[in-house]
Design a protein around this motif. Structure first.
Motif, PDB file in Angstrom:
ATOM      1  N   LYS A 194       0.386  -1.193  -0.190  1.00  0.00           N
ATOM      2  CA  LYS A 194      -0.288   0.016   0.135  1.00  0.00           C
ATOM      3  C   LYS A 194       0.937   1.523  -0.037  1.00  0.00           C
ATOM      4  O   LYS A 194       0.311   2.665  -0.650  1.00  0.00           O
ATOM      5  CB  LYS A 194      -0.509  -0.045   1.408  1.00  0.00           C
ATOM      6  N   GLU A 237       1.855   1.789  -3.152  1.00  0.00           N
ATOM      7  CA  GLU A 237       0.582   2.041  -4.376  1.00  0.00           C
ATOM      8  C   GLU A 237       0.657   4.004  -3.942  1.00  0.00           C
ATOM      9  O   GLU A 237      -0.062   4.606  -4.679  1.00  0.00           O
ATOM     10  CB  GLU A 237      -0.617   1.192  -4.128  1.00  0.00           C
ATOM     11  N   ASN A 238       0.595   4.359  -2.490  1.00  0.00           N
ATOM     12  CA  ASN A 238      -0.055   5.339  -2.052  1.00  0.00           C
ATOM     13  C   ASN A 238       1.652   6.379  -2.903  1.00  0.00           C
ATOM     14  O   ASN A 238       1.563   8.006  -3.075  1.00  0.00           O
ATOM     15  CB  ASN A 238      -0.091   5.991  -0.660  1.00  0.00           C
ATOM     16  N   THR A 239       2.637   5.852  -2.930  1.00  0.00           N
ATOM     17  CA  THR A 239       3.643   7.177  -3.193  1.00  0.00           C
ATOM     18  C   THR A 239       4.208   7.103  -4.258  1.00  0.00           C
ATOM     19  O   THR A 239       5.350   7.793  -4.563  1.00  0.00           O
ATOM     20  CB  THR A 239       4.930   6.963  -1.728  1.00  0.00           C
ATOM     21  N   VAL A 291       5.012  10.196  -6.075  1.00  0.00           N
ATOM     22  CA  VAL A 291       4.286  11.951  -4.767  1.00  0.00           C
ATOM     23  C   VAL A 291       5.566  12.346  -5.206  1.00  0.00           C
ATOM     24  O   VAL A 291       5.324  13.886  -5.473  1.00  0.00           O
ATOM     25  CB  VAL A 291       4.536  11.062  -4.019  1.00  0.00           C
ATOM     26  N   GLN A 306       1.913  10.337   2.906  1.00  0.00           N
ATOM     27  CA  GLN A 306       1.467   9.298   1.986  1.00  0.00           C
ATOM     28  C   GLN A 306       1.629   7.346   2.788  1.00  0.00           C
ATOM     29  O   GLN A 306       0.731   7.256   3.152  1.00  0.00           O
ATOM     30  CB  GLN A 306       2.285   9.694   0.629  1.00  0.00           C
ATOM     31  N   LEU A 363      -1.257   7.721   5.641  1.00  0.00           N
ATOM     32  CA  LEU A 363      -1.849   7.208   5.199  1.00  0.00           C
ATOM     33  C   LEU A 363      -2.190   5.041   4.709  1.00  0.00           C
ATOM     34  O   LEU A 363      -3.285   5.266   4.824  1.00  0.00           O
ATOM     35  CB  LEU A 363      -2.577   8.107   3.704  1.00  0.00           C
ATOM     36  N   ALA A 364      -0.847   5.439   4.113  1.00  0.00           N
ATOM     37  CA  ALA A 364      -0.893   3.962   3.915  1.00  0.00           C
ATOM     38  C   ALA A 364      -1.172   2.856   4.987  1.00  0.00           C
ATOM     39  O   ALA A 364      -1.972   1.898   5.233  1.00  0.00           O
ATOM     40  CB  ALA A 364       0.109   3.244   3.178  1.00  0.00           C
ATOM     41  N   GLN A 387      -4.872   2.785   6.024  1.00  0.00           N
ATOM     42  CA  GLN A 387      -5.435   2.067   5.804  1.00  0.00           C
ATOM     43  C   GLN A 387      -5.545   1.075   5.537  1.00  0.00           C
ATOM     44  O   GLN A 387      -6.513   0.101   5.011  1.00  0.00           O
ATOM     45  CB  GLN A 387      -5.118   2.206   3.438  1.00  0.00           C
TER      46      GLN A 387
END
Length: 412
Positions: free
Chosen positions: A239, A242-244, A247, A258, A261-262, A265
């Motif tokens: 995750k 995926e989020n970074t 970025v 980020q 946030l992962a 999540q």
């Protein structure tokens, strides 16, 4: 209702306040984990230090498979207690046994005596003493000396298991490092290995602190928890990746934000996975201790229970924050983080300046400046003599003066 009453009625609508449980399920990033990583580093360091000190100075309680010795078993009758067995042992051999415990429940329960290696004569003397004291019976209900069994265990077998376990651990760590490096990146591999080392040290340290007996089942269970901890860390890293992604081309959020946030999540998923994994282990522990009394199952269940809890902590509060710390120490992520924070600070400074200008104090200062300017423009130029001299120079009549005679004739 009249218009005045309607206008007097004020309805205040407040924004909905989400509970912690709701934020936990939605994973909106409300829990600050990466931002408080120094706190979790301190907790992790203290726990590891305590466990290492216990391992070094206290050591482990090794089972008979590692230290060697003799094991004597006899049926556990209703009127037989472990204290009575210890007394008979001490009277027969003149020494104390290493341990005496009751295994199993009901008619199948047995009393197991663990001692140092006994000679054939010592084993025969102890068997006679136990038979004379407790008269164990066989399945037909007749007293039988054969119900008392003696077995010797060599310490070489436990050393062979330990050696093979260490080889398996080394191979496992190498393969894991290669996989994470190829699938993700080097920094993630370093963070995952650090989390695995933490899991091993803490689990082993708890065994040392509590004094639980280390058996071959414990070593096997220790290897199984590494897979669980690694799985949880890889889920979070997936995750994070995926989020970074991309970025570095944006200026609104940093890599650490980020990554936090992962974690949010995947936090509920990690908790659910840990709880679901713990429930059958607890069931195994209950069956092993209260129903069957099988020591192998108990050792396996205890190490898995401890390892799963420690692994869940390390994957959430240690592995990902450590990854962010490694990333922000050098390289493009570090430069990007500094740029985003600098832009954010500059924007906050500009907003603060605008707020100060729009405040009542700022408006008052501006009003004073305008009043001063107006007063300057409306102020008289001087006395009458000065005005007459200026008119003589410019030829312009002063304000309110009567026209001259020549101009009057011209008008007529």
């Amino acid at each position: 209702m009249s218009e005045s009453n309607t206008s007097a009625t004020v309805i205040t609508e407040q924004a909905p306040q989400h509970s912690r449980l709701s934020r936990l399920y939605t994973g909106t990033g409300a829990f600050e984990i990466v931002g408080r990583r120094r706190v979790y580093y301190a907790i992790t360091g203290v726990v590891m230090l305590i466990c290492l000190l216990s391992i070094v100075f206290r050591g482990f309680t090794l089972g008979i498979d590692f230290e060697g010795g003799s094991k004597i078993s006899l049926p556990a009758a209703d009127n037989v207690t472990t204290a009575q067995v210890e007394a008979v042992y001490a009277e027969a051999l003149g020494t104390e046994p290493v341990s005496v415990q009751t295994v199993g429940s009901g008619s199948s329960s047995t009393i197991q005596i663990r001692s140092e290696a006994l000679t054939l004569q010592e084993a025969a003397t102890l068997t006679d003493a136990l038979y004379d004291a407790f008269q164990p019976v066989d399945s037909s209900g007749n007293p039988s000396r054969n119900e008392i069994s003696t077995s010797d265990v060599s310490e070489t077998w436990g050393s062979q298991i330990t050696k093979k376990a260490l080889i398996a651990l080394a191979v496992f760590l190498v393969l894991v490092s290669l996989y994470i490096t190829v699938r993700y990146e080097r920094d993630m591999a370093l963070a995952a290995l650090a989390a695995l080392v933490f899991d091993l040290v803490v689990t082993a340290g708890l065994y040392s602190i509590v004094g639980l007996e280390v058996t071959p089942a414990t070593v096997i269970g220790l290897l199984t928890i590494l897979g669980f901890s690694l799985y949880d860390s890889v889920v979070v890293f997936d995750k994070v990746e995926e989020n970074t992604r991309g970025v570095l081309h944006l200026n609104r959020r940093t890599y650490g934000e980020q990554a936090n946030l992962a974690i949010n999540q995947t936090l509920m998923r990690s908790i659910n996975t840990t709880v679901i994994g713990i429930l059958p282990v607890i069931g195994l522990l209950v069956v092993a201790v209260w129903l069957l009394g099988v020591g192998t199952l108990k050792d396996l269940a205890v190490v898995q229970l401890v390892g799963m809890i420690v692994g869940a902590y390390s994957s959430i509060f240690f592995a990902t924050p450590l990854l962010v710390s490694i990333k922000e120490r050098w390289g493009p992520v570090a430069a990007h983080t500094k740029k985003v924070l600098a832009r954010r600070e500059q924007a906050e400074t500009g907003a603060a300046a605008k707020t100060t200008a729009a405040s009542p104090a700022g408006a008052t200062a501006a009003g004073v400046r305008v009043a001063n300017t107006t007063a300057t423009l409306d102020r008289p130029a001087g006395n009458a003599a000065e005005r007459s001299a200026r008119e003589a120079r410019t030829g312009a009549p002063r304000p309110g003066a009567r026209p001259t005679g020549k101009r009057q004739k011209k008008r007529h």
